[in-house]
Design an enzyme around this catalytic site. Sequence first.
Site, PDB file in Angstrom:
ATOM      1  N   LEU A  71     -47.665  -8.010 -88.184  1.00  0.00           N
ATOM      2  CA  LEU A  71     -46.929  -6.796 -87.833  1.00  0.00           C
ATOM      3  C   LEU A  71     -47.829  -5.593 -87.596  1.00  0.00           C
ATOM      4  O   LEU A  71     -48.881  -5.454 -88.218  1.00  0.00           O
ATOM      5  CB  LEU A  71     -45.922  -6.470 -88.949  1.00  0.00           C
ATOM      6  CG  LEU A  71     -44.912  -7.572 -89.278  1.00  0.00           C
ATOM      7  CD1 LEU A  71     -43.965  -7.102 -90.385  1.00  0.00           C
ATOM      8  CD2 LEU A  71     -44.107  -7.995 -88.046  1.00  0.00           C
ATOM      9  N   HIS A  79     -43.804  -3.034 -84.258  1.00  0.00           N
ATOM     10  CA  HIS A  79     -42.757  -3.757 -84.993  1.00  0.00           C
ATOM     11  C   HIS A  79     -42.040  -2.810 -85.969  1.00  0.00           C
ATOM     12  O   HIS A  79     -40.811  -2.838 -86.092  1.00  0.00           O
ATOM     13  CB  HIS A  79     -43.361  -4.906 -85.807  1.00  0.00           C
ATOM     14  CG  HIS A  79     -43.991  -5.993 -84.994  1.00  0.00           C
ATOM     15  ND1 HIS A  79     -45.337  -6.280 -85.069  1.00  0.00           N
ATOM     16  CD2 HIS A  79     -43.470  -6.885 -84.113  1.00  0.00           C
ATOM     17  CE1 HIS A  79     -45.624  -7.300 -84.262  1.00  0.00           C
ATOM     18  NE2 HIS A  79     -44.503  -7.686 -83.673  1.00  0.00           N
ATOM     19  N   LYS A 127     -41.749  -3.097 -74.815  1.00  0.00           N
ATOM     20  CA  LYS A 127     -43.040  -3.718 -74.486  1.00  0.00           C
ATOM     21  C   LYS A 127     -42.823  -5.053 -73.758  1.00  0.00           C
ATOM     22  O   LYS A 127     -43.546  -5.416 -72.855  1.00  0.00           O
ATOM     23  CB  LYS A 127     -43.818  -3.923 -75.791  1.00  0.00           C
ATOM     24  CG  LYS A 127     -44.873  -4.993 -75.818  1.00  0.00           C
ATOM     25  CD  LYS A 127     -46.144  -4.489 -75.227  1.00  0.00           C
ATOM     26  CE  LYS A 127     -47.316  -5.449 -75.313  1.00  0.00           C
ATOM     27  NZ  LYS A 127     -47.061  -6.810 -75.633  1.00  0.00           N
ATOM     28  N   GLN A 169     -38.120  -9.828 -71.512  1.00  0.00           N
ATOM     29  CA  GLN A 169     -37.503 -10.527 -72.650  1.00  0.00           C
ATOM     30  C   GLN A 169     -36.223  -9.815 -73.093  1.00  0.00           C
ATOM     31  O   GLN A 169     -35.191 -10.451 -73.334  1.00  0.00           O
ATOM     32  CB  GLN A 169     -38.497 -10.579 -73.808  1.00  0.00           C
ATOM     33  CG  GLN A 169     -37.892 -11.016 -75.132  1.00  0.00           C
ATOM     34  CD  GLN A 169     -38.960 -11.200 -76.194  1.00  0.00           C
ATOM     35  OE1 GLN A 169     -39.642 -12.207 -76.209  1.00  0.00           O
ATOM     36  NE2 GLN A 169     -39.105 -10.228 -77.074  1.00  0.00           N
ATOM     37  N   SER A 229     -49.830  -7.969 -81.388  1.00  0.00           N
ATOM     38  CA  SER A 229     -50.545  -8.834 -82.335  1.00  0.00           C
ATOM     39  C   SER A 229     -51.747  -9.472 -81.652  1.00  0.00           C
ATOM     40  O   SER A 229     -52.778  -9.721 -82.273  1.00  0.00           O
ATOM     41  CB  SER A 229     -49.609  -9.926 -82.854  1.00  0.00           C
ATOM     42  OG  SER A 229     -48.413  -9.348 -83.336  1.00  0.00           O
TER      43      SER A 229
HETATM   44  P1  AMP Z   1     -43.655 -10.214 -81.194  1.00  0.00           P
HETATM   45  O1  AMP Z   1     -43.959 -10.312 -82.646  1.00  0.00           O
HETATM   46  O2  AMP Z   1     -44.855  -9.866 -80.366  1.00  0.00           O
HETATM   47  O3  AMP Z   1     -42.865 -11.376 -80.676  1.00  0.00           O
HETATM   48  O4  AMP Z   1     -42.704  -8.953 -81.023  1.00  0.00           O
HETATM   49  C1  AMP Z   1     -41.522  -8.824 -81.775  1.00  0.00           C
HETATM   50  C2  AMP Z   1     -40.742  -7.643 -81.241  1.00  0.00           C
HETATM   51  O5  AMP Z   1     -41.535  -6.464 -81.337  1.00  0.00           O
HETATM   52  C3  AMP Z   1     -40.355  -7.794 -79.770  1.00  0.00           C
HETATM   53  O6  AMP Z   1     -39.049  -7.279 -79.567  1.00  0.00           O
HETATM   54  C4  AMP Z   1     -41.395  -6.956 -79.067  1.00  0.00           C
HETATM   55  O7  AMP Z   1     -40.959  -6.443 -77.830  1.00  0.00           O
HETATM   56  C5  AMP Z   1     -41.595  -5.840 -80.079  1.00  0.00           C
HETATM   57  N1  AMP Z   1     -42.887  -5.193 -79.865  1.00  0.00           N
HETATM   58  C6  AMP Z   1     -44.095  -5.790 -79.781  1.00  0.00           C
HETATM   59  N2  AMP Z   1     -45.058  -4.874 -79.542  1.00  0.00           N
HETATM   60  C7  AMP Z   1     -44.427  -3.671 -79.466  1.00  0.00           C
HETATM   61  C8  AMP Z   1     -44.878  -2.327 -79.238  1.00  0.00           C
HETATM   62  N3  AMP Z   1     -46.153  -2.042 -79.014  1.00  0.00           N
HETATM   63  N4  AMP Z   1     -43.955  -1.335 -79.230  1.00  0.00           N
HETATM   64  C9  AMP Z   1     -42.639  -1.628 -79.447  1.00  0.00           C
HETATM   65  N5  AMP Z   1     -42.157  -2.860 -79.679  1.00  0.00           N
HETATM   66  C10 AMP Z   1     -43.039  -3.873 -79.689  1.00  0.00           C
END
Ligand code: AMP
Length: 295
Positions: A33, A37, A163, A167, A200
Site C-alpha cells: 500500500l 491506496h 489511476k 479498470q 506499487s
Molecule cells: P492496485 O493495488 O494497484 O491494484 O490498486 C488498488 C486500487 O488503488 C485501484 O483502484 C487503483 O486504481 C488504486 N490506485 C493505485 N494507485 C493509485 C494512485 N496513485 N492514486 C489513486 N488510486 C490509486
Amino acid sequence: MRIVTSPAAMQRLARQWRRRGARVGLVPTMGYLHQGHLSLVRAVRRRIGLEGKVVVSIYVNPTQFGPKEDLSRYPRDLKRDLRLCRAEGVDVVFVPDDAEMYPGGNPKSEIRNPKSFSTYVVEEKLSQGMEGASRPTHFRGVTTVVAKLFNLVLPDVAVFGAKDFQQAAVVKRMVRDLNFPVKIVVAPTVREPDGVAMSSRNKYLTGELRPQARVLWRSLQLARKLAATAGQTVPANRVKARIRQLLNGCPNARLDYVEFFDPETLLPVTKVQRGTQMALAVFVGKTRLIDNAQL
Ligand code: AMP
C-alpha cells in the site's frame, strides 16, 4: 481491526453487519500500500460515515496477470500494509486465501483439473482497447475477482482509483449491466512530488530508472500544452508523434501505447482538445507503467 482470510467468514461477517443496518465500504487492492491506496480508504470512510464498516481487500489476483507478467515477483509486505490500515481506522483487512478464491488451484496452471474454478465475468466492450489489447485476459481476471469480492464483502460503496481509468470504467459497466447493488466511486490519482503516479510497481524502478518514470507525466503535460495552445483541436496523430519524440530521448523508456479517447465509451478520437481523455503505457526498463489524465 480484524484480519479475515476465509472468504466464507468474510461473507458471514458482512451479512451480520448488514442485518444490523451498518453501511459497508470496500477498497480492493493488491497490497504493498501507498498514499494512493490510503486516499481511497479515506474516500470510502467519508461516504459511509464513522458507524460504517471499511474493508480493505489485499489480494494479488492471479487471473489478472498474463503468463509472462510479474505475478510471482509482485511486491508484498503484509505487515506494513496492516500497520497502515490500522492507522487509517480500517475495520477489516480481507486477505483471501488463494486456494479458497480459486478452488482447485490457479485456474491458469491447472486447466486439466475438471473440478477447478471455471466461471468468469467478461465485459466485452470497454475492455477491448488499451490495457485489454496489451494484456488480453487482464480485465476478465479483474471483473471476475471484483465480482467475487462484491459477493463476499457485500459493500454499499466501493472505491477505485482514477489511476486505472479503464479498470474503473469496466467495473462501472459490469455493475450497471449485472445489477450489483453497489455504488462505484472513482477517486483522483495521487502523485509523487515530481508528478509520477504512485504505484506499487514503482518499487521496481531502481537507480537511474526512477527519474525516467517522469516521462509519463511529462507526456501528459506535453499533450495538455498542445491541446491548450492549439485553441480548438489538434490531430491526435500529431500529439502522438510529439510524445514518441519525447520518449525517444529517454534511453530506458519504450512506449506500449498512447491513446486519446472518449471518457464514456473509451473509443479513440482523432482530434484532441481540452477535456479529451488520454492514457498511456510505457515500459521503463522492464517495468510497465500506466498513467492517464483529462487534458
Ligand atoms: P492496485 O493495488 O494497484 O491494484 O490498486 C488498488 C486500487 O488503488 C485501484 O483502484 C487503483 O486504481 C488504486 N490506485 C493505485 N494507485 C493509485 C494512485 N496513485 N492514486 C489513486 N488510486 C490509486
